[in-house]
Design a protein around this motif. Structure first.
Motif, PDB file in Angstrom:
ATOM      1  N   GLY A 100      71.674  31.454   2.579  1.00  0.00           N
ATOM      2  CA  GLY A 100      72.309  31.141   1.306  1.00  0.00           C
ATOM      3  C   GLY A 100      72.652  29.690   1.033  1.00  0.00           C
ATOM      4  N   VAL A 101      72.223  28.783   1.897  1.00  0.00           N
ATOM      5  CA  VAL A 101      72.463  27.358   1.639  1.00  0.00           C
ATOM      6  C   VAL A 101      71.490  26.916   0.553  1.00  0.00           C
ATOM      7  N   GLU A 102      72.037  26.378  -0.525  1.00  0.00           N
ATOM      8  CA  GLU A 102      71.198  25.966  -1.645  1.00  0.00           C
ATOM      9  C   GLU A 102      70.672  24.544  -1.451  1.00  0.00           C
ATOM     10  N   ASN A 103      69.422  24.373  -1.793  1.00  0.00           N
ATOM     11  CA  ASN A 103      68.757  23.071  -1.734  1.00  0.00           C
ATOM     12  C   ASN A 103      68.980  22.343  -0.407  1.00  0.00           C
ATOM     13  N   PRO A 104      68.634  22.980   0.705  1.00  0.00           N
ATOM     14  CA  PRO A 104      68.799  22.289   1.991  1.00  0.00           C
ATOM     15  C   PRO A 104      67.834  21.109   2.085  1.00  0.00           C
ATOM     16  N   ARG A 105      68.247  20.092   2.809  1.00  0.00           N
ATOM     17  CA  ARG A 105      67.435  18.886   2.994  1.00  0.00           C
ATOM     18  C   ARG A 105      67.506  18.488   4.459  1.00  0.00           C
ATOM     19  N   ALA A 106      66.653  17.548   4.817  1.00  0.00           N
ATOM     20  CA  ALA A 106      66.673  17.094   6.207  1.00  0.00           C
ATOM     21  C   ALA A 106      66.163  15.666   6.322  1.00  0.00           C
ATOM     22  N   VAL A 107      66.669  15.008   7.338  1.00  0.00           N
ATOM     23  CA  VAL A 107      66.150  13.704   7.736  1.00  0.00           C
ATOM     24  C   VAL A 107      65.955  13.730   9.248  1.00  0.00           C
ATOM     25  N   ILE A 108      64.898  13.078   9.679  1.00  0.00           N
ATOM     26  CA  ILE A 108      64.649  12.902  11.108  1.00  0.00           C
ATOM     27  C   ILE A 108      64.825  11.421  11.391  1.00  0.00           C
ATOM     28  N   GLU A 109      65.659  11.149  12.368  1.00  0.00           N
ATOM     29  CA  GLU A 109      65.936   9.764  12.731  1.00  0.00           C
ATOM     30  C   GLU A 109      65.295   9.442  14.069  1.00  0.00           C
ATOM     31  N   TYR A 110      64.586   8.329  14.092  1.00  0.00           N
ATOM     32  CA  TYR A 110      63.903   7.846  15.291  1.00  0.00           C
ATOM     33  C   TYR A 110      64.522   6.506  15.682  1.00  0.00           C
ATOM     34  N   PRO A 111      65.574   6.525  16.517  1.00  0.00           N
ATOM     35  CA  PRO A 111      66.245   5.272  16.878  1.00  0.00           C
ATOM     36  C   PRO A 111      65.318   4.237  17.521  1.00  0.00           C
ATOM     37  N   LYS A 112      64.385   4.688  18.360  1.00  0.00           N
ATOM     38  CA  LYS A 112      63.473   3.741  19.016  1.00  0.00           C
ATOM     39  C   LYS A 112      62.563   3.039  18.015  1.00  0.00           C
ATOM     40  N   LEU A 113      62.197   3.755  16.955  1.00  0.00           N
ATOM     41  CA  LEU A 113      61.321   3.188  15.929  1.00  0.00           C
ATOM     42  C   LEU A 113      62.107   2.536  14.794  1.00  0.00           C
ATOM     43  N   ARG A 114      63.413   2.810  14.759  1.00  0.00           N
ATOM     44  CA  ARG A 114      64.272   2.346  13.664  1.00  0.00           C
ATOM     45  C   ARG A 114      63.761   2.848  12.317  1.00  0.00           C
ATOM     46  N   ILE A 115      63.426   4.142  12.321  1.00  0.00           N
ATOM     47  CA  ILE A 115      62.877   4.795  11.132  1.00  0.00           C
ATOM     48  C   ILE A 115      63.698   6.051  10.841  1.00  0.00           C
ATOM     49  N   VAL A 116      63.914   6.285   9.568  1.00  0.00           N
ATOM     50  CA  VAL A 116      64.494   7.539   9.101  1.00  0.00           C
ATOM     51  C   VAL A 116      63.466   8.172   8.171  1.00  0.00           C
ATOM     52  N   GLU A 117      63.071   9.400   8.483  1.00  0.00           N
ATOM     53  CA  GLU A 117      62.068  10.087   7.672  1.00  0.00           C
ATOM     54  C   GLU A 117      62.715  11.251   6.938  1.00  0.00           C
ATOM     55  N   ASN A 118      62.595  11.255   5.627  1.00  0.00           N
ATOM     56  CA  ASN A 118      63.045  12.388   4.828  1.00  0.00           C
ATOM     57  C   ASN A 118      62.013  13.496   4.934  1.00  0.00           C
ATOM     58  N   VAL A 119      62.488  14.711   5.141  1.00  0.00           N
ATOM     59  CA  VAL A 119      61.596  15.861   5.216  1.00  0.00           C
ATOM     60  C   VAL A 119      61.726  16.618   3.901  1.00  0.00           C
ATOM     61  N   GLU A 120      60.633  16.681   3.202  1.00  0.00           N
ATOM     62  CA  GLU A 120      60.618  17.366   1.913  1.00  0.00           C
ATOM     63  C   GLU A 120      60.596  18.871   2.132  1.00  0.00           C
ATOM     64  N   TRP A 121      61.278  19.610   1.255  1.00  0.00           N
ATOM     65  CA  TRP A 121      61.314  21.060   1.335  1.00  0.00           C
ATOM     66  C   TRP A 121      61.039  21.645  -0.033  1.00  0.00           C
ATOM     67  N   ASP A 122      59.965  22.400  -0.116  1.00  0.00           N
ATOM     68  CA  ASP A 122      59.631  23.135  -1.327  1.00  0.00           C
ATOM     69  C   ASP A 122      59.749  24.607  -0.956  1.00  0.00           C
ATOM     70  N   SER A 123      60.741  25.266  -1.516  1.00  0.00           N
ATOM     71  CA  SER A 123      61.063  26.634  -1.134  1.00  0.00           C
ATOM     72  C   SER A 123      59.853  27.567  -1.170  1.00  0.00           C
ATOM     73  N   GLU A 124      59.051  27.465  -2.199  1.00  0.00           N
ATOM     74  CA  GLU A 124      57.901  28.371  -2.329  1.00  0.00           C
ATOM     75  C   GLU A 124      56.829  28.111  -1.278  1.00  0.00           C
ATOM     76  N   THR A 125      56.305  26.907  -1.269  1.00  0.00           N
ATOM     77  CA  THR A 125      55.171  26.622  -0.376  1.00  0.00           C
ATOM     78  C   THR A 125      55.586  26.481   1.082  1.00  0.00           C
ATOM     79  N   ASP A 126      56.717  25.849   1.339  1.00  0.00           N
ATOM     80  CA  ASP A 126      57.134  25.652   2.727  1.00  0.00           C
ATOM     81  C   ASP A 126      57.566  26.959   3.378  1.00  0.00           C
TER      82      ASP A 126
END
Length: 169
Positions: A100-126
């Motif tokens: 029941g969590v609405e519009n969940p989102r996520a980020v993956i953080e890579y400290p060694k790379l100094r990168i933050v990646e947003n993970v897209e979520w499409d309820s239907e296709t994903d």
């Protein structure tokens, strides 16, 4: 058998690894690489424990969840981005949506790379994609132990010694 987020990640790495882990042959507790990953998560973002919460989903735990924005924060020690990381996080989003969590989102953080990646979520296709992963994982786990991958792909795996002991280089 419950398919955990860890098993979904392993599905994208090695079918033998998912099978062994699911059968309770666990090598992570003796792996220096796994210990290093935990340490990086703890020391890189020490303020998070007080700011965000851990969520126990029954079959897995999300270490850092921002309830204000419904965002999963996943920290990876890897020095490269991998599909297994995205798959694991998408499974978290799938599970959150199911409770029941609405519009969940996520980020993956890579400290060694100094990168933050947003993970897209499409309820239907994903959701369809995650359900396919669950079906594939279930089929693997119902069969016999899958074969080893090529040795060059296994070097940093916590199961390396288990799979390759006694083998010549």
């Amino acid at each position: 058998m419950d398919i955990t987020p860890t098993l979904i990640a392993y599905l994208h790495l090695c079918h033998r690894k998912i099978w062994l882990h699911a059968k309770h042959l666990r090598m992570e507790s003796s792996s220096d690489l796994v210990a290093e990953g935990r340490l990086i998560g703890e020391i890189t973002y020490p303020q998070r424990a007080g700011k965000w919460q851990e969520i126990d989903l029954g079959i897995g735990k999300i270490d850092f969840f921002d309830a204000k924005t419904n965002t999963v924060h996943e920290v990876k020690k890897s020095n490269k981005k991998e599909q297994s990381h995205i798959a694991q996080v998408k499974y978290y989003l799938y599970l959150l949506e199911k409770i029941g969590v609405e519009n969940p989102r996520a980020v993956i953080e890579y400290p060694k790379l100094r990168i933050v990646e947003n993970v897209e979520w499409d309820s239907e296709t994903d959701s369809i994609e995650v359900e396919q992963w669950l079906s594939t994982a279930t089929n693997i786990l119902q069969g016999t132990c899958p074969p080893k991958m090529s040795k060059s792909k296994c070097k940093k795996c916590s199961y390396f010694d288990f799979c390759w002991s006694g083998e010549e280089d």
